[in-house]
Design a protein around this motif. Structure first.
Motif, PDB file in Angstrom:
ATOM      1  N   HIS A 186      -3.336   0.495 -11.110  1.00 48.99           N
ATOM      2  CA  HIS A 186      -3.618  -0.900 -10.819  1.00 48.99           C
ATOM      3  C   HIS A 186      -2.609  -1.400  -9.786  1.00 48.99           C
ATOM      4  CE1 HIS A 186      -6.487  -0.985 -14.059  1.00 48.99           C
ATOM      5  NE2 HIS A 186      -5.576  -0.743 -14.986  1.00 48.99           N
ATOM      6  N   TYR A 187      -3.086  -2.283  -8.927  1.00 51.98           N
ATOM      7  CA  TYR A 187      -2.253  -2.890  -7.887  1.00 51.98           C
ATOM      8  C   TYR A 187      -1.730  -4.219  -8.434  1.00 51.98           C
ATOM      9  CZ  TYR A 187      -1.162  -3.777  -2.880  1.00 51.98           C
ATOM     10  OH  TYR A 187      -0.553  -3.989  -1.672  1.00 51.98           O
ATOM     11  N   GLY A 188      -0.704  -4.785  -7.787  1.00 54.90           N
ATOM     12  CA  GLY A 188      -0.149  -6.057  -8.248  1.00 54.90           C
ATOM     13  C   GLY A 188      -0.092  -7.073  -7.130  1.00 54.90           C
ATOM     14  N   SER A 189       0.114  -8.333  -7.495  1.00 55.47           N
ATOM     15  CA  SER A 189       0.238  -9.372  -6.458  1.00 55.47           C
ATOM     16  C   SER A 189       1.014 -10.572  -6.970  1.00 55.47           C
ATOM     17  CB  SER A 189      -1.148  -9.842  -6.009  1.00 55.47           C
ATOM     18  OG  SER A 189      -1.010 -10.782  -4.954  1.00 55.47           O
ATOM     19  N   LEU A 190       1.821 -11.116  -6.066  1.00 57.65           N
ATOM     20  CA  LEU A 190       2.434 -12.429  -6.319  1.00 57.65           C
ATOM     21  C   LEU A 190       1.834 -13.454  -5.364  1.00 57.65           C
ATOM     22  CD1 LEU A 190       6.155 -11.362  -6.898  1.00 57.65           C
ATOM     23  CD2 LEU A 190       4.576 -12.313  -8.588  1.00 57.65           C
ATOM     24  N   GLY A 191       0.738 -13.079  -4.714  1.00 52.69           N
ATOM     25  CA  GLY A 191       0.051 -13.997  -3.805  1.00 52.69           C
ATOM     26  C   GLY A 191       0.481 -13.854  -2.356  1.00 52.69           C
ATOM     27  N   VAL A 248       0.830  -1.212   0.000  1.00 56.00           N
ATOM     28  CA  VAL A 248       0.000   0.000   0.000  1.00 56.00           C
ATOM     29  C   VAL A 248       0.863   1.260   0.000  1.00 56.00           C
ATOM     30  CG1 VAL A 248      -1.794   1.271   1.244  1.00 56.00           C
ATOM     31  CG2 VAL A 248      -1.927  -1.221   1.055  1.00 56.00           C
ATOM     32  N   ASP A 249       1.991   1.243   0.717  1.00 54.28           N
ATOM     33  CA  ASP A 249       2.800   2.479   0.753  1.00 54.28           C
ATOM     34  C   ASP A 249       3.363   2.826  -0.631  1.00 54.28           C
ATOM     35  OD1 ASP A 249       4.506   0.320   0.880  1.00 54.28           O
ATOM     36  OD2 ASP A 249       5.858   1.181   2.371  1.00 54.28           O
ATOM     37  N   ARG A 250       3.640   1.822  -1.457  1.00 55.16           N
ATOM     38  CA  ARG A 250       4.131   2.115  -2.823  1.00 55.16           C
ATOM     39  C   ARG A 250       3.027   2.727  -3.677  1.00 55.16           C
ATOM     40  NH1 ARG A 250       7.905  -2.843  -3.571  1.00 55.16           N
ATOM     41  NH2 ARG A 250       9.625  -2.140  -2.251  1.00 55.16           N
ATOM     42  N   ASN A 293       0.608 -10.810  -0.674  1.00 57.76           N
ATOM     43  CA  ASN A 293       0.186  -9.532  -0.078  1.00 57.76           C
ATOM     44  C   ASN A 293      -1.338  -9.449   0.051  1.00 57.76           C
ATOM     45  OD1 ASN A 293      -0.417  -9.393  -2.777  1.00 57.76           O
ATOM     46  ND2 ASN A 293       0.354  -7.312  -3.095  1.00 57.76           N
ATOM     47  N   ILE A 294      -1.964 -10.625   0.199  1.00 53.37           N
ATOM     48  CA  ILE A 294      -3.430 -10.680   0.211  1.00 53.37           C
ATOM     49  C   ILE A 294      -4.007  -9.892   1.392  1.00 53.37           C
ATOM     50  CG2 ILE A 294      -5.361 -12.317   0.533  1.00 53.37           C
ATOM     51  CD1 ILE A 294      -3.878 -14.199  -1.372  1.00 53.37           C
ATOM     52  N   ASP A 295      -3.274  -9.844   2.492  1.00 53.11           N
ATOM     53  CA  ASP A 295      -3.752  -9.090   3.666  1.00 53.11           C
ATOM     54  C   ASP A 295      -3.832  -7.582   3.397  1.00 53.11           C
ATOM     55  OD1 ASP A 295      -0.957  -9.254   3.417  1.00 53.11           O
ATOM     56  OD2 ASP A 295      -0.665  -8.631   5.502  1.00 53.11           O
ATOM     57  N   THR A 296      -3.193  -7.097   2.323  1.00 58.03           N
ATOM     58  CA  THR A 296      -3.236  -5.649   2.017  1.00 58.03           C
ATOM     59  C   THR A 296      -4.374  -5.295   1.055  1.00 58.03           C
ATOM     60  OG1 THR A 296      -1.796  -5.803   0.050  1.00 58.03           O
ATOM     61  CG2 THR A 296      -0.690  -5.541   2.193  1.00 58.03           C
ATOM     62  N   PHE A 297      -5.097  -6.295   0.537  1.00 61.54           N
ATOM     63  CA  PHE A 297      -6.043  -6.050  -0.565  1.00 61.54           C
ATOM     64  C   PHE A 297      -7.143  -5.044  -0.219  1.00 61.54           C
ATOM     65  CE2 PHE A 297      -5.622 -10.061  -3.503  1.00 61.54           C
ATOM     66  CZ  PHE A 297      -4.303  -9.719  -3.735  1.00 61.54           C
ATOM     67  N   THR A 298      -7.747  -5.185   0.966  1.00 68.17           N
ATOM     68  CA  THR A 298      -8.882  -4.316   1.300  1.00 68.17           C
ATOM     69  C   THR A 298      -8.443  -2.858   1.284  1.00 68.17           C
ATOM     70  OG1 THR A 298      -9.686  -6.105   2.657  1.00 68.17           O
ATOM     71  CG2 THR A 298     -10.735  -3.972   2.988  1.00 68.17           C
ATOM     72  N   GLU A 299      -7.295  -2.590   1.872  1.00 67.49           N
ATOM     73  CA  GLU A 299      -6.773  -1.228   1.911  1.00 67.49           C
ATOM     74  C   GLU A 299      -6.334  -0.777   0.499  1.00 67.49           C
ATOM     75  OE1 GLU A 299      -7.108   0.554   4.412  1.00 67.49           O
ATOM     76  OE2 GLU A 299      -5.748   2.255   4.104  1.00 67.49           O
ATOM     77  N   ALA A 300      -5.602  -1.629  -0.200  1.00 67.30           N
ATOM     78  CA  ALA A 300      -5.078  -1.277  -1.527  1.00 67.30           C
ATOM     79  C   ALA A 300      -6.213  -0.997  -2.511  1.00 67.30           C
ATOM     80  CB  ALA A 300      -4.191  -2.397  -2.055  1.00 67.30           C
ATOM     81  N   ALA A 301      -7.295  -1.744  -2.407  1.00 67.28           N
ATOM     82  CA  ALA A 301      -8.399  -1.579  -3.356  1.00 67.28           C
ATOM     83  C   ALA A 301      -9.013  -0.191  -3.271  1.00 67.28           C
ATOM     84  CB  ALA A 301      -9.459  -2.647  -3.112  1.00 67.28           C
ATOM     85  N   VAL A 317      -7.603   0.980  -9.214  1.00 64.61           N
ATOM     86  CA  VAL A 317      -8.678   0.739 -10.177  1.00 64.61           C
ATOM     87  C   VAL A 317      -8.903  -0.760 -10.335  1.00 64.61           C
ATOM     88  CG1 VAL A 317      -9.313   1.018 -12.617  1.00 64.61           C
ATOM     89  CG2 VAL A 317      -8.218   2.905 -11.393  1.00 64.61           C
ATOM     90  N   GLY A 318      -7.820  -1.530 -10.380  1.00 68.95           N
ATOM     91  CA  GLY A 318      -7.930  -2.978 -10.579  1.00 68.95           C
ATOM     92  C   GLY A 318      -6.702  -3.682 -10.034  1.00 68.95           C
ATOM     93  N   LEU A 319      -6.720  -5.002 -10.119  1.00 74.24           N
ATOM     94  CA  LEU A 319      -5.590  -5.822  -9.669  1.00 74.24           C
ATOM     95  C   LEU A 319      -5.009  -6.534 -10.881  1.00 74.24           C
ATOM     96  CD1 LEU A 319      -4.003  -7.075  -7.220  1.00 74.24           C
ATOM     97  CD2 LEU A 319      -5.583  -9.010  -7.410  1.00 74.24           C
ATOM     98  N   LYS A 320      -3.724  -6.287 -11.174  1.00 76.79           N
ATOM     99  CA  LYS A 320      -3.099  -6.887 -12.356  1.00 76.79           C
ATOM    100  C   LYS A 320      -2.271  -8.102 -11.956  1.00 76.79           C
ATOM    101  CE  LYS A 320      -1.574  -7.177 -16.590  1.00 76.79           C
ATOM    102  NZ  LYS A 320      -0.871  -6.129 -17.321  1.00 76.79           N
ATOM    103  N   LEU A 321      -2.511  -9.215 -12.660  1.00 78.26           N
ATOM    104  CA  LEU A 321      -1.765 -10.449 -12.394  1.00 78.26           C
ATOM    105  C   LEU A 321      -1.089 -10.900 -13.682  1.00 78.26           C
ATOM    106  CD1 LEU A 321      -4.613 -12.326 -10.447  1.00 78.26           C
ATOM    107  CD2 LEU A 321      -2.727 -10.986  -9.446  1.00 78.26           C
TER     108      LEU A 321
END
Ligand code: NCD
Ligand code: ZN
Ligand code: ZN
Length: 348
Positions: free
Chosen positions: A77-82, A56-58, A84-92, A96-100
């Protein structure tokens, strides 16, 4: 006299503006200047920065840079390698979206598909998941969605093979959408050979038969996204994947319109109405673009993008953006961005 066409501000949900971390390629000022010069008043920037946007800080840091530099509206858009799932609610809240990434591409942030299910469960349903998939990953991508009712957008859909898979999935009721890039519509593997390193991108260019299939199935393609992916000439010589596009997308589409391949209504639908709907982006009646229909030749030296080259250099196109009004203010006029850095809004 040459005619003037008025369009709503165009929206490009797929750009790589490289800031922070790789501002030798592009930054949030030059990238959004390029957007305005190309008729795009909103862009959404991808998370594969040098330090990826997976915390989230980035995301907050990038938004702050945008507040200071952007001349167009911008979302991230936010990113994930699986991991950082605990940050999703805040990051969302800030994205705009989550890019995988399901295939290797710039940055190397390829996701282990074993994480997909947990990611789909944790990311808020009202914010789209975007996938980088190619021929070898589209089957597992679609299989991962069966029975979930999870909206997913397949980025830069390159070929007949991938589009047929998406058409099948849509017919089954899976809420999948897809976008196509200008390079996959206007270039083939033959051009890639001629362009050498400058024709290299992910997914790679395909055959003329693929390109013809995409044009003849435009109704099955939800949006046009540029995948503006600038790299310096030296980095291209060293093998970087990606091409700049923001300033050439609309002129190329006008060329296709002149050739009877796409209508103005379809351009507006795929570059404004649908992207706004699918990604829940604000639109504004006091934002518009004027295009003057007067042929010109694309010249890399005239572009705002920092990378200094275009695979479409030397192409003749029938019209050019001559004015952009953003939230009631003139931000681009007669080939010049006149907006000050910080003029655009950060959206989402
Ligand atoms: C993109 C980049 O350079 O960031 N490159 C590309 O070839 N398309 C990454 C991506 O969209 O896959
Ligand atoms: Zn990609
Ligand atoms: Zn991309």
């Amino acid at each position: 006299m040459s005619s003037v066409i008025r369009l709503p501000g165009l929206i490009d949900v797929h750009v790589h503006l490289r800031d922070p971390g790789q501002t030798d390629k592009e930054d949030l000022l030059t990238g959004t200047q390029a957007a305005l010069a190309g008729g795009f008043t909103t862009v959404c920037d991808m998370p594969n920065n040098l330090n990826p946007i997976m915390q989230v800080d980035r995301l907050i840091e990038k938004r702050a840079i945008a507040e200071a530099k952007t001349v167009a509206d911008i979302g991230f858009h936010y990113g994930s390698l699986g991991d950082n799932i605990d940050t999703f609610t805040e990051a969302a809240k800030y994205s705009v979206g989550l890019k995988l990434y399901l295939n290797h591409t710039t940055g190397g942030y390829t996701l282990d598909v074993a994480h997909l299910k947990r990611i789909y469960e944790a990311w808020p349903r009202e914010k789209v998941v975007l996938l980088h998939t190619e021929e070898d990953t589209i089957d597992l991508a679609i299989a991962s969605l069966e029975g979930l009712n999870r909206p997913v957008h397949v980025c830069h859909m390159p070929s007949r093979y991938v589009l047929e898979k998406i058409i099948e999935a849509k017919a089954k009721g899976i809420p999948v959408t897809c976008g196509v890039t200008p390079h996959h519509l206007f270039l083939t593997a033959v051009d890639a050979k001629k362009l050498g390193v400058y024709g290299q991108m992910k997914p790679p260019l395909k055959s003329q038969e693929d390109v013809d299939f995409l044009w003849s199935h435009l109704d099955d393609i939800d949006i046009i996204e540029s995948d503006h992916a600038p790299h310096t000439k030296q980095q291209k010589e060293e093998g970087a994947f990606g091409v700049p596009n923001l300033e050439t997308t609309l002129p190329l589409l006008l060329k296709a319109r002149a050739e009877g391949k796409i209508s103005l209504e379809q351009i507006i639908d795929k570059c404004h109405t649908k992207p706004a709907q699918l990604f829940n982006l604000p639109t504004d009646d006091s934002t518009h673009v004027e295009v003057t229909m007067k042929p010109y030749v694309i010249n890399s030296n005239d572009l705002y993008t920092k990378c200094g080259w275009s695979p479409f250099d030397g192409w003749e196109v029938p019209g050019q953006v001559t004015k952009v009004v953003l939230h009631g203010k003139i931000v681009y006029k007669d080939g010049q961005v006149v907006a000050q850095p910080g003029t655009g809004d950060v959206v989402a």
